[in-house]
Write a protein that holds these residues in place. Structure first.
Motif, PDB file in Angstrom:
ATOM      1  N   MET A   1      58.164-110.359  18.028  1.00  0.00           N
ATOM      2  CA  MET A   1      57.883-111.798  18.164  1.00  0.00           C
ATOM      3  C   MET A   1      56.511-112.087  17.570  1.00  0.00           C
ATOM      4  SD  MET A   1      59.051-113.152  21.894  1.00  0.00           S
ATOM      5  CE  MET A   1      60.390-112.321  22.749  1.00  0.00           C
TER       6      MET A   1
ATOM      7  N   ASN B   1      56.377-114.402  11.658  1.00  0.00           N
ATOM      8  CA  ASN B   1      57.300-115.500  11.929  1.00  0.00           C
ATOM      9  C   ASN B   1      58.643-114.916  12.342  1.00  0.00           C
ATOM     10  OD1 ASN B   1      58.739-114.855   9.400  1.00  0.00           O
ATOM     11  ND2 ASN B   1      56.952-115.786   8.416  1.00  0.00           N
ATOM     12  N   MET B   2      59.589-115.814  12.665  1.00  0.00           N
ATOM     13  CA  MET B   2      60.869-115.338  13.190  1.00  0.00           C
ATOM     14  C   MET B   2      61.724-114.656  12.141  1.00  0.00           C
ATOM     15  SD  MET B   2      60.994-115.472  16.345  1.00  0.00           S
ATOM     16  CE  MET B   2      62.667-114.864  16.390  1.00  0.00           C
TER      17      MET B   2
ATOM     18  N   TRP C   1      52.549-119.649  12.674  1.00  0.00           N
ATOM     19  CA  TRP C   1      52.471-120.537  13.831  1.00  0.00           C
ATOM     20  C   TRP C   1      51.103-120.467  14.490  1.00  0.00           C
ATOM     21  CZ3 TRP C   1      53.867-124.646  15.999  1.00  0.00           C
ATOM     22  CH2 TRP C   1      53.817-124.849  17.372  1.00  0.00           C
TER      23      TRP C   1
ATOM     24  N   LYS D   1      55.690-121.154  22.588  1.00  0.00           N
ATOM     25  CA  LYS D   1      56.913-120.741  21.931  1.00  0.00           C
ATOM     26  C   LYS D   1      57.351-121.755  20.900  1.00  0.00           C
ATOM     27  CE  LYS D   1      61.481-121.171  23.211  1.00  0.00           C
ATOM     28  NZ  LYS D   1      62.413-121.365  24.259  1.00  0.00           N
ATOM     29  N   ARG D   2      57.831-121.249  19.719  1.00  0.00           N
ATOM     30  CA  ARG D   2      58.391-122.128  18.694  1.00  0.00           C
ATOM     31  C   ARG D   2      59.804-122.508  19.082  1.00  0.00           C
ATOM     32  NH1 ARG D   2      56.548-122.957  13.931  1.00  0.00           N
ATOM     33  NH2 ARG D   2      57.885-124.705  14.319  1.00  0.00           N
TER      34      ARG D   2
ATOM     35  N   TYR E   1      54.071-116.707  21.335  1.00  0.00           N
ATOM     36  CA  TYR E   1      55.377-117.174  21.775  1.00  0.00           C
ATOM     37  C   TYR E   1      55.465-117.123  23.298  1.00  0.00           C
ATOM     38  CZ  TYR E   1      58.285-118.010  17.676  1.00  0.00           C
ATOM     39  OH  TYR E   1      58.847-118.561  16.561  1.00  0.00           O
ATOM     40  N   ASP E   2      55.946-118.224  23.889  1.00  0.00           N
ATOM     41  CA  ASP E   2      56.061-118.285  25.345  1.00  0.00           C
ATOM     42  C   ASP E   2      57.076-117.277  25.881  1.00  0.00           C
ATOM     43  OD1 ASP E   2      55.248-119.600  27.830  1.00  0.00           O
ATOM     44  OD2 ASP E   2      57.341-120.234  27.923  1.00  0.00           O
ATOM     45  N   TYR E   3      58.018-116.856  25.054  1.00  0.00           N
ATOM     46  CA  TYR E   3      58.983-115.840  25.506  1.00  0.00           C
ATOM     47  C   TYR E   3      58.270-114.564  25.945  1.00  0.00           C
ATOM     48  CZ  TYR E   3      62.674-118.679  23.398  1.00  0.00           C
ATOM     49  OH  TYR E   3      63.535-119.694  23.082  1.00  0.00           O
TER      50      TYR E   3
ATOM     51  N   GLU F   1      64.843-116.078  20.721  1.00  0.00           N
ATOM     52  CA  GLU F   1      64.571-117.393  20.129  1.00  0.00           C
ATOM     53  C   GLU F   1      65.712-118.333  20.462  1.00  0.00           C
ATOM     54  OE1 GLU F   1      63.623-119.962  18.767  1.00  0.00           O
ATOM     55  OE2 GLU F   1      61.677-119.656  17.848  1.00  0.00           O
TER      56      GLU F   1
ATOM     57  N   GLU G   1      68.387-120.613  24.617  1.00  0.00           N
ATOM     58  CA  GLU G   1      67.741-119.364  24.239  1.00  0.00           C
ATOM     59  C   GLU G   1      68.744-118.219  24.203  1.00  0.00           C
ATOM     60  OE1 GLU G   1      65.324-119.537  27.668  1.00  0.00           O
ATOM     61  OE2 GLU G   1      63.522-120.060  26.536  1.00  0.00           O
TER      62      GLU G   1
END
Length: 735
Positions: free
Chosen positions: A152, A176-177, A89, A2-3, A156-158, A194, A128
Motif C-alpha cells: 500500500m 500508488n495502487m 498521493w 485512504k484513497r 492509506y487509512d487501510y 482498496e 472495500e
C-alpha cells in the motif's frame, strides 16, 4: 488517509437533497460567502495523475469523476478551479498541510486526518476488497493477513484499519495502487486493499489474469464500505460550507450524468457517451457566445479523409465528422487548406486558424499544442494481390518490396521494426494501388479507409487487404496549448456525437457507388419480338440454369465467408496476445508460454531460463521527451532485442518499460551471457531523440520444484538487485 477514487458507485441519495440546478445557474450565497468568493477567486484542488478513470491526467489536462464533480460544484459558486497535479498521493497530503492546495478529493473521515482537514458531506459510498493471487487459499479475510506482506502507499487509512484490529503485517511501501497491484501479481506482496473498481480498472488495463478479490474484509461483522468526502484545508470552513451547499443543490440530472459517464461501463451498463458529455461550464458557454465561427486548418490532399472537390469545396470523411459537431456546438466551422502538417501548425501558431485536424502528436511542435481525443482512429493495413494468403506479421514477408504512403510516423515505426524493409514511397493511395495492381510491388501499406476507397475508385478486382501493420493512425483536433476553453468545448462536442452518427459517416464513405446506366427503350425496341419467341422454348432451360447459378453463387459466397471468418479469427487471436505498441507478445501470451515451458520442464526435464529487462530511469525519458518520445524508445528497444535473441527465444512486454525473454533449452550461464549481450546493445545504441538509454536485467533458470511465481520471482529479485547495485548491469539468481 485512504484513497477512494473509485466507489462501488452507490450514490448517497438519502443523504443529499435534490434540487434542479443547471450549470449556468448560480447558488444563492450569503454576504459572508460572497465576500469569501471575492477574496478567494481561485480554488486549488489536488489532481492525482495515476488513478484513471477517477482522477488522472491525460491529453494535457486533469480528468475523471472526482475532477469533474469538484469542478462542477466550485464553478456553481463562482470560483475558478486550478488543479495541482501530483505523481504520488503523499505529495497531495503534504501540499494541503502546507497550505499550497485547498481541496483533496475522495477521502475518508478519520480522527487523525481531522487534525488538518475539514470534511464535506459524503457524496459516494465505497466498497472495500482485498486483492490476492488466484489460488491463494490462505487469505479469506483481513485477519488472514497476519504475518503477510501487504502492499500500500504511505498514508492509506487501510493501514490503520488493519493495525487497529491487531493484524500484524509487513508493509511494502509503494507509490500508488498500480504498483501495489503489480507487487501482488509478481509475488512481491501477498495482498493489497482498496475499493473494488479501482482494482478492477488496474487489472483490466494491465492485463492481469491471476488475481482475485475477497469481499468480506473482516467477516460478517464488517460491512466493507466507507463514505467518500472532500477534504478542505482546516482554516477554510466557509469553503467547506459552500461545497456542502453545492452538493445539496446538485440536480438529479447532473448526478446521473456524472454517475453514468464515469461508473456506468464499470457496472456493465450500456452508456452512450453522447448522453453524458454535453454540459458546458459558464466559462465555456461564454466562450462559445463570444465566437461567430471557428476556423479549422485541413489538408486538402489527404483523400478520402480530406480533399478539395472540383468546385473548390472541402470534402471527405473528416469534414463530415466535423460537421456532426455542430449538433451541439451550434458554431459554424470554416475550413482553410494547408499544404502539409508543418504549414497547418504554423497557421495555428500564428492565430490564422483556431484548430487543425491532423495526425496526433507526431511533430516537434507537439509540446506547444493541446489535442482532443482522436476524432478518428484507423489501422494501417497491408494490401496485396488476391492470391496472397493472410499475413499475420510483416516479418513473414520482410524480403518483399512494398509501396508505402508517405507518412513520417508510419515510416519511422516501420524502419524501427523492419530495418531491411524495401519501401517505395507514394503520395496517394491511388498511386500505391496502381503499383500493386501492375505487379511492381508485393504489397501496399496505408490506412484501411484509404486502401478500400482506392480499390473501389479504380474498380480493381485482383487486390485485397491481407494483414495489418503494427500502427494506427489517430486523427485529432489540435489547438494552441493556452486555448484551454477551446480544447474543452471541442472535446465535449466530440464526446457528444452519437456512435450511430459516426458509423453512418463511415458507412457512407465505405459504400460502393455504381453509376452505370442502361437505355431500356432501345432494348425493348430491338428485343421484344425475339424475347416472345425465345421465352417459350428457353424458359425451362433458363430456369434450370438460373437455379444452378444461384446454387454455385451461394456456395461461393459461403466459402468466401468461411475464409474471411477464419482470417478474422486468426487476426483476433494474434491481436489478443500482442502488445499494441511494440508488436511483440503481451503479458497474457507470456503467462501462457511460461506455463507451457514449466509443464515441458516437469515432464521431460528440459531446461529453460527467464530474463526480465527494465529500462533505467525511463520516467525521465517520458518527462523530457513526452510519452510519444517514450513510445518510440520502447519500439526501438524491441527492435534491438529482436536482432539479438535466437529464433527460439520468446520476447514480450512484461509491463510498462519492462520486457521478458523466455529462453527454451537455456541454462543460467547461457541466459546470463545473452542478458549481457542485450544490455550492451542497448547501452551502445544512440536513440534518435533520447540519446543513450541503459537497462538493468535479472536472470533465473528453472530448478526442479519451481512454480512460475517462484521462477519469475527469482528473476525479479535479481532485477531489483541489479537496480540497487547501480543499474546498467546484469544479475542472476541460481536458485
Amino acid at each position: 488517509m485512504k484513497r477512494l477514487w473509485q466507489c462501488h458507485a452507490i450514490l448517497l441519495l438519502g443523504l443529499l437533497s435534490v434540487f434542479g440546478l443547471a450549470w449556468g445557474q448560480a447558488l444563492e450565497l450569503t454576504d459572508e460567502e460572497q465576500a469569501f468568493v471575492s477574496s478567494h477567486p481561485t480554488i486549488r484542488v489536488a489532481n492525482d495523475k495515476h488513478y484513471a478513470p477517477f482522477d488522472f491526467y491525460e491529453n494535457g489536462k486533469p480528468q475523471g469523476y472526482s475532477v469533474e464533480l469538484i469542478e462542477l460544484l466550485l464553478t456553481k459558486m463562482g470560483f475558478k478551479v486550478e488543479f495541482v497535479s501530483h505523481d504520488e498521493w503523499n505529495d497531495s497530503i503534504r501540499d494541503i498541510q502546507a497550505g499550497r492546495i485547498d481541496v483533496l478529493t475522495s477521502v475518508q473521515l478519520t480522527e487523525t486526518d481531522s487534525q488538518y482537514l475539514l470534511f464535506s458531506n459524503p457524496y459516494l459510498r465505497a466498497r472495500e476488497v482485498i486483492l490476492k493471487r488466484s489460488g491463494d487459499q490462505s487469505i479469506h479475510s483481513a485477519n488472514d493477513l497476519q504475518g503477510k506482506i501487504v502492499a500500500m502507499p504511505r498514508g492509506y487509512d487501510y493501514l490503520n484499519v488493519l493495525r487497529n484490529r491487531d493484524v500484524d503485517f509487513q508493509h511494502l511501501v509503494v507509490a500508488n495502487m498500480q504498483e501495489a497491484v503489480d507487487a501482488v501479481a509478481r509475488g512481491k506482496a501477498d495482498a493489497t486493499m482498496e475499493a473494488e473498481l479501482v482494482l478492477q480498472h488496474i487489472i483490466t488495463t494491465q492485463g492481469y489474469t491471476d488475481l482475485e478479490m475477497v469481499y468480506r474484509v473482516f467477516g460478517q461483522e464488517y460491512e466493507n464500505f466507507y463514505n467518500c468526502h472532500f477534504g478542505v484545508q482546516h482554516d477554510l470552513p466557509i469553503l467547506r460550507a459552500l461545497i456542502n451547499k453545492a452538493l445539496i443543490g446538485l440536480s438529479m440530472e447532473e448526478r446521473n450524468r456524472l454517475y453514468l459517464k464515469w461508473f456506468g461501463k464499470s457496472l456493465g451498463l450500456e452508456v452512450d457517451p453522447a448522453q453524458t458529455a454535453w454540459q458546458l461550464t459558464p466559462d465555456e458557454q461564454d466562450f462559445v457566445r463570444s465566437k461567430s465561427a471557428l476556423s479549422v486548418c485541413v489538408l486538402p490532399n489527404w483523400s478520402p479523409l480530406t480533399s478539395m472537390s472540383p468546385a473548390g469545396v472541402h470534402e471527405g470523411v473528416l469534414i463530415d465528422l466535423l460537421g456532426l459537431l455542430n449538433g451541439n456546438l451550434k458554431l459554424p466551422l470554416v475550413f482553410r487548406g494547408a499544404a502539409n502538417e508543418h504549414q497547418a501548425k504554423q497557421l495555428l501558431g500564428a492565430g490564422q486558424c483556431d484548430l487543425a485536424v491532423l495526425p496526433q502528436g507526431q511533430t516537434e511542435s507537439a509540446d506547444q499544442l493541446t489535442w482532443t481525443k482522436p476524432l478518428l482512429s484507423l489501422p494501417y493495413v497491408l494490401a496485396a494481390r488476391s492470391g496472397q494468403l493472410f499475413v499475420s506479421s510483416l516479418k513473414e514477408v520482410e524480403d518483399q518490396s512494398f509501396a508505402v504512403i508517405r507518412d513520417e510516423a508510419l515510416l519511422m515505426r516501420l524502419r524501427l521494426l523492419y530495418p531491411h524493409l524495401d519501401m517505395r514511397l507514394v503520395d496517394s493511395a491511388d498511386e500505391g494501388i496502381e503499383l500493386l495492381r501492375s505487379g511492381e510491388v508485393f504489397g501496399y501499406i496505408d490506412t484501411s479507409l484509404a486502401v478500400a476507397s482506392a480499390i473501389q475508385k479504380a474498380m480493381v478486382g485482383n487486390v485485397k487487404i491481407v494483414g495489418k501493420a503494427p500502427y494506427d493512425l489517430n486523427v485529432a483536433l489540435a489547438a494552441k496549448r493556452d486555448d484551454v476553453l477551446l480544447h474543452a468545448v471541442m472535446q465535449k462536442s466530440i464526446d457528444a456525437v452519437p456512435d450511430a452518427a459516426q458509423r453512418g459517416v463511415m458507412n457512407q464513405w465505405m459504400s460502393v457507388r455504381s453509376e452505370i446506366g442502361i437505355d431500356y427503350s432501345l432494348v425493348w425496341r430491338i428485343g421484344l419480338g425475339a424475347a416472345v419467341l425465345l421465352a417459350l422454348t428457353l424458359a425451362w432451360s433458363l430456369t434450370i440454369h438460373a437455379s444452378r447459378k444461384r446454387t454455385q453463387y451461394a456456395l461461393a459466397q459461403l466459402h468466401h465467408a468461411q475464409g474471411q471468418l477464419e482470417k478474422q479469427n486468426q487476426q483476433l487471436a494474434r491481436v489478443s496476445v500482442t502488445d499494441h505498441l511494440t508488436g511483440v507478445f503481451n503479458r497474457v501470451r507470456l503467462d501462457q508460454v511460461l506455463a507451457d515451458s514449466l509443464s515441458e520442464a516437469v515432464r521431460s526435464g528440459k531446461e529453460f531460463a527467464v530474463i526480465i529487462l527494465d529500462l533505467d530511469y525511463f520516467k525521465r525519458v517520458n518527462d523530457t521527451f513526452g510519452h510519444q518520445g517514450g513510445d518510440r524508445v520502447l519500439v526501438a528497444v524491441v527492435n534491438l532485442l529482436s536482432q539479438c535473441i535466437r529464433k527460439a527465444d520468446v520476447l514480450g512486454r512484461w509491463g510498462g518499460e519492462e520486457f521478458m525473454i523466455i529462453c527454451p533449452d537455456g541454462d543460467l550461464a547461457g541466459a546470463t551471457h545473452l542478458a549481457q549481450k542485450l544490455r550492451h546493445a542497448i547501452e551502445q545504441y544512440e536513440f534518435p531523440e533520447a540519446g543513450r538509454v541503459t537497462a538493468s536485467l535479472g536472470v533465473s533458470a528453472y530448478q526442479p520444484g519451481d512454480t512460475v511465481n517462484v521462477l519469475v520471482g527469482r528473476a525479479d529479485g535479481a532485477l531489483y538487485l541489479a537496480k540497487n547495485n547501480g543499474r546498467n548491469r546484469v544479475e542472476s539468481s541460481p536458485g
